[in-house]
Structures are given as C-alpha cells and as structure tokens.
Design an enzyme around this catalytic site. Structure first.
Site, PDB file in Angstrom:
ATOM      1  N   ASP A   1      -2.671  -1.565  10.259  1.00  7.11           N
ATOM      2  CA  ASP A   1      -2.828  -1.677   9.048  1.00  7.11           C
ATOM      3  C   ASP A   1      -3.579  -3.014   8.395  1.00  7.11           C
ATOM      4  O   ASP A   1      -4.027  -2.957   7.313  1.00  7.11           O
ATOM      5  CB  ASP A   1      -1.480  -1.417   8.154  1.00  7.11           C
ATOM      6  CG  ASP A   1      -0.873  -0.270   8.424  1.00  7.11           C
ATOM      7  OD1 ASP A   1      -1.472   0.766   8.772  1.00  7.11           O
ATOM      8  OD2 ASP A   1       0.259  -0.161   7.788  1.00  7.11           O
TER       9      ASP A   1
ATOM     10  N   LYS B   1       0.899  -1.371  -0.021  1.00 10.43           N
ATOM     11  CA  LYS B   1       0.053   0.187   0.109  1.00 10.43           C
ATOM     12  C   LYS B   1       0.939   1.334  -0.057  1.00 10.43           C
ATOM     13  O   LYS B   1       1.980   1.241   0.257  1.00 10.43           O
ATOM     14  CB  LYS B   1      -0.966   0.011   1.158  1.00 10.43           C
ATOM     15  CG  LYS B   1      -0.197  -0.158   2.509  1.00 10.43           C
ATOM     16  CD  LYS B   1       0.280   1.390   3.277  1.00 10.43           C
ATOM     17  CE  LYS B   1       0.723   1.190   4.453  1.00 10.43           C
ATOM     18  NZ  LYS B   1       1.488   2.248   5.145  1.00 10.43           N
TER      19      LYS B   1
HETATM   20  O1  C5P Z   1      -0.057  -1.169  14.826  1.00 10.19           O
HETATM   21  P1  C5P Z   1       1.449  -1.600  14.456  1.00 10.19           P
HETATM   22  O2  C5P Z   1       1.968  -2.538  15.161  1.00 10.19           O
HETATM   23  O3  C5P Z   1       1.614  -1.826  12.858  1.00 10.19           O
HETATM   24  O4  C5P Z   1       2.233  -0.310  14.965  1.00 10.19           O
HETATM   25  C1  C5P Z   1       3.630  -0.533  15.103  1.00 10.19           C
HETATM   26  C2  C5P Z   1       4.223   0.751  15.905  1.00 10.19           C
HETATM   27  O5  C5P Z   1       3.961   1.942  15.311  1.00 10.19           O
HETATM   28  C3  C5P Z   1       3.408   0.784  17.339  1.00 10.19           C
HETATM   29  O6  C5P Z   1       3.978  -0.029  18.210  1.00 10.19           O
HETATM   30  C4  C5P Z   1       3.413   2.205  17.810  1.00 10.19           C
HETATM   31  O7  C5P Z   1       4.765   2.379  18.119  1.00 10.19           O
HETATM   32  C5  C5P Z   1       3.293   2.952  16.198  1.00 10.19           C
HETATM   33  N1  C5P Z   1       2.177   3.298  15.963  1.00 10.19           N
HETATM   34  C6  C5P Z   1       1.693   4.602  16.603  1.00 10.19           C
HETATM   35  N2  C5P Z   1       0.347   4.965  16.144  1.00 10.19           N
HETATM   36  C7  C5P Z   1      -0.224   4.359  15.014  1.00 10.19           C
HETATM   37  C8  C5P Z   1       0.311   3.212  14.507  1.00 10.19           C
HETATM   38  C9  C5P Z   1       1.573   2.669  14.770  1.00 10.19           C
HETATM   39  O8  C5P Z   1       2.215   5.080  17.629  1.00 10.19           O
HETATM   40  N3  C5P Z   1      -1.450   4.729  14.680  1.00 10.19           N
END
Ligand code: C5P
Length: 335
Positions: free
Chosen positions: A162, A18
């Site tokens: 995501d 994406k």
């Molecule tokens: O949700 P995901 O595991 O992909 O996110 C990875 C890291 O990115 C999270 O641990 C967080 O530190 C950061 N993140 C964030 N805010 C979001 C998405 C991700 O702070 N909306």
C-alpha cells in the site's frame, strides 16, 4: 545529493488513512502474495508526524497514541494489549523506510521521527503504510532528494503493497492498464493492481461522506490473506475505471470487498459493524482492506457526523466521520 543546499532541519506532515472502495482477488502468486484489483481513496483521518534531520547516523522513533493509549483501550476493551504498542524497530515500517532511504541515497546522517497515531491499527486503513510513505517524503525533503525520484517509489513498493499509493498515486509504479481515466487526475484516489503497488490514478471522486466503525477487535492482514478464497469468477473493476459521473455521489459504483467473507469468519464484529451501518440507512456498508474497520456512505457531512455519534453510543468500537483528501500529504518545513 544536495545536502548542503537544504537549510531546514524539520518537516511536519499529516499522513492520511485510506479506504478500499472496491477490492477483488484474482489469484495467489508464487511469491505468496495475492494478485488483486482495488480502488483506494485517501481520507482525512490522519496521523501527525514530525521528522527531524540528525547529524548522527541513528534512526529514532517515538510514538504515542492520540489522545492517549488509555482512551483507545477504554473504547476497545477486548483488543489485545499489544494493539497499542509499536512493533520493534526492525519490524516498524517507518524505521525500515528510513533505513532503506539512508542505504539507497547514501545519506550519512540520521532521522528522529515523532509520531502521533490517530489512524486505527489492524483496521485495513493503511496507517503504517501511510506513515512509512510520509517518512520517505519527509526524508527526501530534508536531504534535497526530488520527490519524483524513482528510487523512492521502488523503496515504497519493496516495503509494502500500500505504500506506493500514499507516496503519490500519480507516480507509483504504473499498472499496465490501458484505460483512459480522464484528464483531471485526482490525487487522492487510484486503481491498484498487482499486489496493490501498480497504480493508475483516478479522477477525483464526487464529494463523499464516510462513516467508519473500527470494531473492538483488530485483524491481522497476514491472517486474513492466508485464509481467503479466490473466487472462480472474480468481479470486474471496469465500472471504477470509467470517469465517475458528474457530482452525484449516488452514481459511484457499489462498494465491494472480497476479503469481507474471510474476515466475517474470523471475527463476529465485522457482521455487527456492517449491520449497524446499514441499519442507519447508510449506503454501501462494507469492510476496508483486510479489516477490521467497516464503512458506509452518508448523504452529507452532517449526516455522517450524526451517524458516527449514534454508533459511538452503541459500544461497537470507535466510530467517526471522514471525507476524501488529497495525496501526497503536505509537508511543512521548519528551520
Ligand atoms: O505488502 P504488505 O506487507 O502490506 O502485506 C502484508 C501481508 O498481507 C503479506 O505478508 C501477505 O501475507 C498479505 N498480502 C497478500 N497479498 C497482497 C497484499 C498483502 O497476500 N496483495
């Protein structure tokens, strides 16, 4: 669970990457995540995945870089040695998604996943999230679970911000956005709110032609988010929620990504990639997600391919052209 009715044992699929056409930060939440608004579009740069249903209760994952890890390393000589290694099973999103699937649906058997990686890592292109979503859909198909089952969307949201987008932009945990976005709901593009998991499908975009640079230095999502700043006056995503005008690709709102500021401070490659794209006259050069990949728009598929070739010769990373694609990834059953 209709396991007896399912005759096939193998599913093949091509999880797409994406790009974030818009990304703004609204605030930091008590759970450590950031409240954001983003517009995501699926593109035809895909991994290849084969999922095999097993009688034994193990979850196995074999992964290789395509065409080879060696070729990726040659293009990215400064990337850390670990960039092309798989994270340990307990951290790997595909393994974790399948474990959760087994727990939630009480599936007694297991799965073997064979994965060929073509989506860059640490690029902000959602490769690992897309693989996890595809693994969930494949497991559902192999075990007779309806793909619209809410529990799949819940597992997706629990494992990563995501993943719901890749599972299906039309059936994710809906955003409370009240805006009508047109009857022709495109399956490859969505507006996302919350931490990225609250989805509103958007009408299909006009045909877009992307040029993408994956610089020699990947970026850690955690690190970029931990250093980002919340703007005092966040930009509004409203323009993206209106039906996009006609077939004129110039009428799409300008790309924007708030995380670019932070990524630029961490890696000098971001500035170089954006300048290289803009220097070729490509429109809307910006970064995707938390980087490090950057992209811009060309006027035709031919122009995009030509620009990618020109950029490849400059040793600023892996450069390629891409176009929008639809979600969820198609599943092919094999017996
Ligand atoms: O949700 P995901 O595991 O992909 O996110 C990875 C890291 O990115 C999270 O641990 C967080 O530190 C950061 N993140 C964030 N805010 C979001 C998405 C991700 O702070 N909306």
């Amino acid at each position: 669970m209709g396991q007896l009715a399912v005759k096939f044992t193998v599913v093949e699929t091509y999880p797409p990457a994406k790009l974030n056409l818009f990304l703004e930060l609204l605030g930091k939440r008590a759970d450590g995540y950031h409240e954001l608004q983003t517009v995501m579009i699926a593109i035809d740069r895909c991994d290849a995945m084969r999922v095999i249903r097993l009688e034994r209760p193990s979850i196995e994952l074999v992964c290789r870089w395509s065409p080879s890890a060696e070729i990726w390393r040659q293009h990215l000589p400064t990337a850390a040695a670990t960039t092309f290694e798989l994270p340990p099973a307990e951290e790997n999103l595909v393994t974790r998604a399948l474990q959760r699937f087994r727990d939630v649906f009480g599936w007694p058997g297991g799965f073997r996943v064979e994965l060929e990686k073509r989506i860059p890592a640490g690029a902000g292109m959602g490769g690992a999230s897309s693989d996890a979503a595809a693994a969930l859909l494949a497991a559902a198909e192999l075990c007779g679970v309806e793909r619209a089952d809410r529990r799949l969307a819940e597992i997706a949201a629990e494992l990563g911000s995501d993943i719901p987008f890749f599972l299906d932009p039309r059936t994710g945990l809906r955003s409370n956005t009240k805006r009508a976005v047109g009857a022709r709901q495109g399956a490859g593009m969505a507006f996302a709110a919350g931490r990225g998991e609250l989805l509103t499908p958007l009408p299909a975009a006009p045909k877009l032609h992307f040029v993408i640079i994956y610089p020699p230095e990947p970026l850690s999502t955690k690190r970029v988010f931990s250093q980002c700043r919340i703007p005092s006056e966040p930009r509004c995503a409203t323009a993206w929620l209106e039906p996009l005008g006609g077939t004129d690709r110039r009428s799409i709102p300008p790309s924007f990504n708030r995380l670019t500021e932070t990524a630029r401070e961490i890696s000098g490659w971001i500035e170089r990639a954006i300048e290289a794209l803009a220097g070729l006259g490509l429109r809307g050069a910006t970064m995707t997600g938390s980087g490090s990949a950057c992209f811009a728009l060309a006027d035709s598929a031919r122009a995009a391919r030509r620009a990618a070739l020109l950029l490849s010769a400059r040793r600023i990373g892996v450069c390629f052209a891409a176009a929008p694609t639809s979600l969820p990834a198609t599943l092919r059953r094999k017996t």
